[in-house]
Design an enzyme around this catalytic site. Structure first.
Site, PDB file in Angstrom:
ATOM      1  N   ALA A  14      -4.099  -2.015  -3.502  1.00 15.77           N
ATOM      2  CA  ALA A  14      -2.760  -1.519  -3.816  1.00 15.77           C
ATOM      3  C   ALA A  14      -2.374  -1.794  -5.264  1.00 15.77           C
ATOM      4  CB  ALA A  14      -1.739  -2.140  -2.864  1.00 15.77           C
TER       5      ALA A  14
ATOM      6  N   ARG B  53      -8.130  -8.860   1.862  1.00 16.24           N
ATOM      7  CA  ARG B  53      -7.563  -9.804   2.828  1.00 16.24           C
ATOM      8  C   ARG B  53      -8.606 -10.244   3.848  1.00 16.24           C
ATOM      9  NH1 ARG B  53      -1.552  -7.171   4.026  1.00 16.24           N
ATOM     10  NH2 ARG B  53      -0.797  -7.307   1.875  1.00 16.24           N
ATOM     11  N   ASN B  54      -9.503  -9.350   4.199  1.00 19.31           N
ATOM     12  CA  ASN B  54     -10.544  -9.707   5.163  1.00 19.31           C
ATOM     13  C   ASN B  54     -11.529 -10.701   4.554  1.00 19.31           C
ATOM     14  OD1 ASN B  54      -9.934  -7.754   7.486  1.00 19.31           O
ATOM     15  ND2 ASN B  54      -9.967  -6.399   5.707  1.00 19.31           N
TER      16      ASN B  54
ATOM     17  N   ASP C  90     -16.514   1.179  -0.023  1.00 22.99           N
ATOM     18  CA  ASP C  90     -15.455   0.276   0.432  1.00 22.99           C
ATOM     19  C   ASP C  90     -16.031  -1.062   0.873  1.00 22.99           C
ATOM     20  OD1 ASP C  90     -12.833  -0.374   0.827  1.00 22.99           O
ATOM     21  OD2 ASP C  90     -12.480   1.017   2.475  1.00 22.99           O
TER      22      ASP C  90
ATOM     23  N   SER D 199     -10.170   0.677  -2.561  1.00 23.51           N
ATOM     24  CA  SER D 199      -8.889   0.752  -3.284  1.00 23.51           C
ATOM     25  C   SER D 199      -8.012  -0.434  -2.922  1.00 23.51           C
ATOM     26  CB  SER D 199      -8.166   2.057  -2.937  1.00 23.51           C
ATOM     27  OG  SER D 199      -8.107   2.234  -1.530  1.00 23.51           O
TER      28      SER D 199
ATOM     29  N   TRP E 144       0.824  -1.205   0.000  1.00 27.43           N
ATOM     30  CA  TRP E 144       0.000   0.000   0.000  1.00 27.43           C
ATOM     31  C   TRP E 144       0.859   1.257   0.000  1.00 27.43           C
ATOM     32  CZ3 TRP E 144      -3.904   1.917  -1.917  1.00 27.43           C
ATOM     33  CH2 TRP E 144      -4.705   2.908  -1.352  1.00 27.43           C
TER      34      TRP E 144
ATOM     35  N   GLY F 166     -11.252   4.386   1.435  1.00 26.17           N
ATOM     36  CA  GLY F 166     -12.159   4.183   0.311  1.00 26.17           C
ATOM     37  C   GLY F 166     -11.853   2.889  -0.418  1.00 26.17           C
TER      38      GLY F 166
ATOM     39  N   LYS G 291     -16.143  -1.909   7.776  1.00 26.19           N
ATOM     40  CA  LYS G 291     -16.231  -2.738   6.558  1.00 26.19           C
ATOM     41  C   LYS G 291     -15.235  -3.888   6.606  1.00 26.19           C
ATOM     42  CE  LYS G 291     -12.334  -1.788   4.223  1.00 26.19           C
ATOM     43  NZ  LYS G 291     -11.452  -2.744   3.490  1.00 26.19           N
TER      44      LYS G 291
ATOM     45  N   GLU H   4      -6.880  -6.684   8.763  1.00 24.26           N
ATOM     46  CA  GLU H   4      -7.113  -5.722   9.845  1.00 24.26           C
ATOM     47  C   GLU H   4      -8.418  -6.006  10.592  1.00 24.26           C
ATOM     48  OE1 GLU H   4      -5.106  -3.490  10.949  1.00 24.26           O
ATOM     49  OE2 GLU H   4      -3.981  -2.486   9.350  1.00 24.26           O
TER      50      GLU H   4
END
Length: 326
Positions: free
Chosen positions: A139, A254-255, A243, A137, A15, A135, A190, A275
């Site tokens: 990487a 990843r979530n 998002d 996005s 990122w 927002g 989110k 995260e």
């Protein structure tokens, strides 16, 4: 309006590297800081970051492990994970001797303190002007120059607008806002809800269930946002609904990928920081303190804490009392 000519990105992961490319495309003088000197030297010499394969770093981006050099920039983008934000800003604090925008580029809530990212920045650096970038996005998309729109918020509208002007380009479109808390809640919530969406996919519950989960998840996000004073347009905008839709629709998240693995009974993807796993218990506590009902988020937190099986969580959600839609 203040003009920011130089930008430093703190954190040379995927990122951070993508954000350095954003700033370079916007015509800024860019420094990318890596904690590890060997990592910095490798990126500087090869113009390639193994954490973002296939993307060649712009030739005019300076890569360094010297924090004092990076801290000279007109604005700082902190691209570390949410739980490492305080440590990064603590290191920077002694190098910031004048009011300097410090933009959090991670989505989450700090463990232990329950502080949002801009609150952490304000506590850790006296001269920092906290802001948040959030927002829909990824990487890889951002680094490759694919069209992306995000929200950039600061308490003062002039500062938020100036930051947008400094980073915006034809392929990276930030919208400015003064609803800092609304932007932060959207990004944090989110991540947790995307884990739930991934579980739906991993359990093969179908597209209808995924749509229902995403929609009811947004209702949770909006309820918490309203309780914390967020504006409706922020919650339904890029940093909230936008998002959420992205994170609940692709394993690039990843979530979402973590949720898929959990739903399949597999181990979490190796080397992928989600995260939402850190945010879930804090989000639930924040909701409870404000008397906000967030059953999906509560289920995710309980699953991650091994207090509830996935099957029991699904049954619990599907057997809740019928009620009017809100």
């Amino acid at each position: 309006m203040t003009a920011f000519h130089s930008v430093a990105v703190i954190g040379a992961g995927a990122w951070g590297t993508a954000l350095a490319m954003v700033a370079a495309r916007a015509g800024r003088s860019v420094t990318l800081w890596a904690r590890n000197a060997e990592h910095a030297t490798r990126i500087a010499s090869t113009r390639d970051n193994p954490r973002l394969p296939g993307v060649r770093l712009a030739p005019d981006i300076v890569v360094t492990s010297e924090l004092a050099l990076a801290a000279r920039a007109d604005m700082l983008l902190i691209a570390t994970p949410a739980q490492h934000l305080r440590g990064a800003v603590n290191m920077l604090a002694s190098h910031i001797a004048r009011p300097t925008p410090v933009v959090a580029c991670a989505k989450g809530i700090e463990h232990g303190t329950h502080k949002f990212m801009t609150e952490v920045i304000a506590e850790a650096a006296l001269h920092a002007q906290p802001a948040i970038l959030s927002g829909p996005s990824f990487a890889d998309d951002v680094a490759r120059g694919l069209p992306t729109a995000v929200t950039l918020a600061a308490k003062e509208e002039e500062l938020a607008s100036s930051l947008v002007q400094a980073l915006g380009s034809p392929t990276f479109r930030p919208y400015h806002s003064t609803d800092v808390r609304g932007v932060e809640i959207g990004g944090a919530a989110k991540n947790v809800l995307a884990i739930a969406a991934g579980i739906v996919v991993g359990r093969n519950l179908g597209a209808s269930a995924l749509a229902a989960l995403t929609t009811r998840g947004f209702s949770e996000l909006a309820r918490l946002g309203r309780a914390c004073g967020a504006r409706p347009e922020t919650l339904s905008g890029l940093s909230g609904l936008g998002d959420l839709l992205l994170s609940c629709s692709t394993a690039q998240s990843r979530n979402f990928a973590l949720g898929i693995a959990l739903g399949r009974g597999e181990a979490a993807p190796a080397g992928k920081l989600a995260e939402g796993a850190f945010t879930a218990p804090v989000l639930v506590e924040l909701a409870a303190a404000r008397n906000v009902d967030m059953p999906v988020s509560q289920a995710v937190a309980a699953i991650l804490d091994n207090k509830l099986t996935i099957d029991a969580a699904i049954e619990g959600l599907l057997t809740r009392p019928f009620k009017a839609e809100e």
